[in-house]
Write a protein that holds these residues in place. Structure first.
Motif, PDB file in Angstrom:
ATOM      1  N   GLU A 100      48.306  36.851  39.638  1.00  0.00           N
ATOM      2  CA  GLU A 100      48.257  35.496  39.061  1.00  0.00           C
ATOM      3  C   GLU A 100      46.978  34.753  39.422  1.00  0.00           C
ATOM      4  O   GLU A 100      46.609  33.777  38.754  1.00  0.00           O
ATOM      5  CB  GLU A 100      49.479  34.680  39.504  1.00  0.00           C
ATOM      6  N   LYS A 101      46.253  35.220  40.436  1.00  0.00           N
ATOM      7  CA  LYS A 101      45.002  34.558  40.795  1.00  0.00           C
ATOM      8  C   LYS A 101      43.868  34.915  39.838  1.00  0.00           C
ATOM      9  O   LYS A 101      42.759  34.386  39.963  1.00  0.00           O
ATOM     10  CB  LYS A 101      44.639  34.879  42.246  1.00  0.00           C
TER      11      LYS A 101
ATOM     12  N   ARG B  78      38.836  39.821  35.302  1.00  0.00           N
ATOM     13  CA  ARG B  78      39.081  40.806  36.357  1.00  0.00           C
ATOM     14  C   ARG B  78      38.670  40.200  37.700  1.00  0.00           C
ATOM     15  O   ARG B  78      37.600  39.619  37.829  1.00  0.00           O
ATOM     16  CB  ARG B  78      38.318  42.093  36.076  1.00  0.00           C
ATOM     17  N   ARG B  79      39.528  40.363  38.680  1.00  0.00           N
ATOM     18  CA  ARG B  79      39.327  39.688  39.974  1.00  0.00           C
ATOM     19  C   ARG B  79      37.936  39.951  40.556  1.00  0.00           C
ATOM     20  O   ARG B  79      37.269  39.024  41.043  1.00  0.00           O
ATOM     21  CB  ARG B  79      40.399  40.112  40.975  1.00  0.00           C
ATOM     22  N   GLU B  80      37.477  41.191  40.512  1.00  0.00           N
ATOM     23  CA  GLU B  80      36.202  41.503  41.155  1.00  0.00           C
ATOM     24  C   GLU B  80      35.037  40.765  40.499  1.00  0.00           C
ATOM     25  O   GLU B  80      34.052  40.416  41.154  1.00  0.00           O
ATOM     26  CB  GLU B  80      35.942  43.015  41.166  1.00  0.00           C
ATOM     27  N   ILE B  81      35.164  40.492  39.187  1.00  0.00           N
ATOM     28  CA  ILE B  81      34.111  39.743  38.499  1.00  0.00           C
ATOM     29  C   ILE B  81      34.233  38.257  38.828  1.00  0.00           C
ATOM     30  O   ILE B  81      33.237  37.586  39.111  1.00  0.00           O
ATOM     31  CB  ILE B  81      34.185  39.969  36.979  1.00  0.00           C
ATOM     32  N   LEU B  82      35.447  37.727  38.800  1.00  0.00           N
ATOM     33  CA  LEU B  82      35.658  36.324  39.117  1.00  0.00           C
ATOM     34  C   LEU B  82      35.208  36.010  40.544  1.00  0.00           C
ATOM     35  O   LEU B  82      34.673  34.926  40.815  1.00  0.00           O
ATOM     36  CB  LEU B  82      37.130  35.954  38.950  1.00  0.00           C
ATOM     37  N   GLU B  83      35.423  36.935  41.455  1.00  0.00           N
ATOM     38  CA  GLU B  83      35.008  36.717  42.844  1.00  0.00           C
ATOM     39  C   GLU B  83      33.497  36.530  42.938  1.00  0.00           C
ATOM     40  O   GLU B  83      33.001  35.741  43.748  1.00  0.00           O
ATOM     41  CB  GLU B  83      35.433  37.907  43.717  1.00  0.00           C
TER      42      GLU B  83
END
Length: 421
Positions: free
Chosen positions: A84-85, A252-257
């Motif tokens: 959900e993040k 995608r989490r790794e991109i958002l990070e």
């Protein structure tokens, strides 16, 4: 099939009359109506739980925070994300695209790089990348649309349109391609783009990131981002029974990070000192200031409603209505886009010969029928049809075959009005 009459009872606005006629609402590609379940969820939030979210210790703040984060979880599950993040709340799909442009594009697109869009993009997914390319000295590549309203995947001649060379997807892709931004479903033509084939081709030929505009697809199709193989998906709540002013960016989490914040202020910070600041973790890093809590709760309620219907059933209903409409309108109007209803969402774009689209819409409004006319935030693709404006009827979960019949019947009346002139 749907229990359509039961569904219609959930939408108070459908009880209205317009100009003495029952409302026939066929402007769903622009925005959808709201069921009482969504309206009641918003009212309940304001009447019983309203407080600013996050970091509040008191009961109302804790309740509001729980409701907002529960909505985030529902939406993640609705689109097939197990995290959900990865769900970032924004105002609408347009803001989501701008977030990616400013946060990722400014950092990663440079002089000579190439961004690929299609001729059928909504202005939000065209103008945004135009501006970035102009600013950065990058090149905007445009994928052509064939005579049937479908994206040209391979081969064919490159052609000039509005001073820009348009070509097949295969011809646009190369070593300089940094981003491919494509709509899942055209809001003008209703074309359902073959995303699986598009993603496969992009991944085989480039290292580009992929952004999908799901504004017209998420409301009607089962969406599973985990299987799509893309990097970002954007959509708006108001096109899927939710309130206005709320939308979603999934990434995608790794991109958002790796992406820096888009806006600065409260709640998006982890720690602030006079000389420096640190950012909050996902997803709040991108959600500066007091958010639209009621909108988030309302969108969560809309997701509940759609899931109760079943997205496979929503799509079947959409397909049934568009197939019926295409058959009924045949020979009565100039229809644009593919004639294959299986490749088309619930959008029927047309013109009556010799009658301007605005005139068609105005006369139909006199009979209580709401359609859209104009360029639909898709000026290039409309003009590629040889038109300056087109009429668009678009259906959703509460529409019926009887309403399609009524529309077709009143098109005859439109012709009569202008025949007399």
């Amino acid at each position: 099939m749907f229990e359509i009459e039961k569904i219609r009872e959930d939408f108070p606005i459908l009880e209205r009359e317009i100009n003495g006629y029952p409302l026939v609402y066929l402007d769903n590609a622009a925005t959808t109506q709201k069921p009482k379940q969504v309206i009641e969820a918003i009212v309940d939030y304001y009447e019983n739980h309203n407080a600013n979210v996050h970091r509040g210790i008191h009961t109302l703040s804790e309740e509001a925070t729980s409701m907002v984060e529960n909505a985030r979880l529902k939406i993640a599950r609705f689109i097939g994300s197990n995290d959900e993040k990865e769900i970032i709340f924004v105002r609408n799909a347009s803001e989501a695209i701008n977030l990616v442009m400013y946060s990722w594009g400014e950092k990663n697109i440079g002089k000579g790089d190439e961004v690929v869009v299609s001729l059928m993009e909504h202005h939000s997914n065209l103008v945004t990348w135009q501006m970035l390319c102009q600013k950065k000295g990058a090149v905007l590549r445009v994928v052509d649309v064939d005579e049937g309203g479908e994206i040209r995947m391979r081969g064919g001649e490159k052609r000039e349109f509005q001073g820009v060379r348009v070509m097949s997807l295969e011809q646009t892709l190369g070593g300089k391609t940094k981003l491919v931004a494509i709509t899942a479903v055209s809001n003008v033509l209703g074309t359902v783009n073959p995303l699986e084939k598009i993603v496969k081709m992009v991944r085989a030929k480039t290292k580009a990131k992929i952004l999908i505009d799901g504004s017209q697809s998420v409301p009607v199709m089962k969406t599973e981002v985990g299987k799509m193989g893309v990097d970002w998906l954007v959509f708006s709540g108001h096109k899927m029974l939710g309130p206005t002013g709320i939308g979603v960016l999934w990434g995608r989490r790794e991109i958002l990070e790796e992406m820096p914040p888009f806006l600065y202020g409260g709640d998006m910070i982890g720690q602030v000192e006079l000389g420096k600041s640190e950012w909050n973790e996902l997803p709040w890093k991108f959600e500066a200031g007091t958010p639209n809590m009621a909108g988030m709760v309302g969108l969560g309620a809309a997701v509940d409603y759609l899931e109760d219907l079943g997205m496979n059933e929503v799509w079947k209903h959409e397909q049934d209505l568009v197939a019926y409409a295409l058959e009924k309108i045949k020979g009565k109007a100039e229809v644009y886009g593919t004639g294959d209803y299986k490749k088309r969402a619930g959008v029927v774009t047309f013109n009556l010969p010799g009658i301007h689209a605005h005139d068609t819409a105005q006369v139909l409004d006199g009979f209580g029928i709401a359609i859209r006319s104009g360029q639909h935030c898709g000026a290039p693709v409309v003009e590629s049809l040889g038109e300056m404006a087109v009429a668009r009827a678009s259906v959703y979960v509460y529409n019926t075959r009887a309403e399609i019949d009524y529309l077709i019947d009143k098109l005859v009346e439109v012709k009569k009005v202008f025949r007399k002139r």
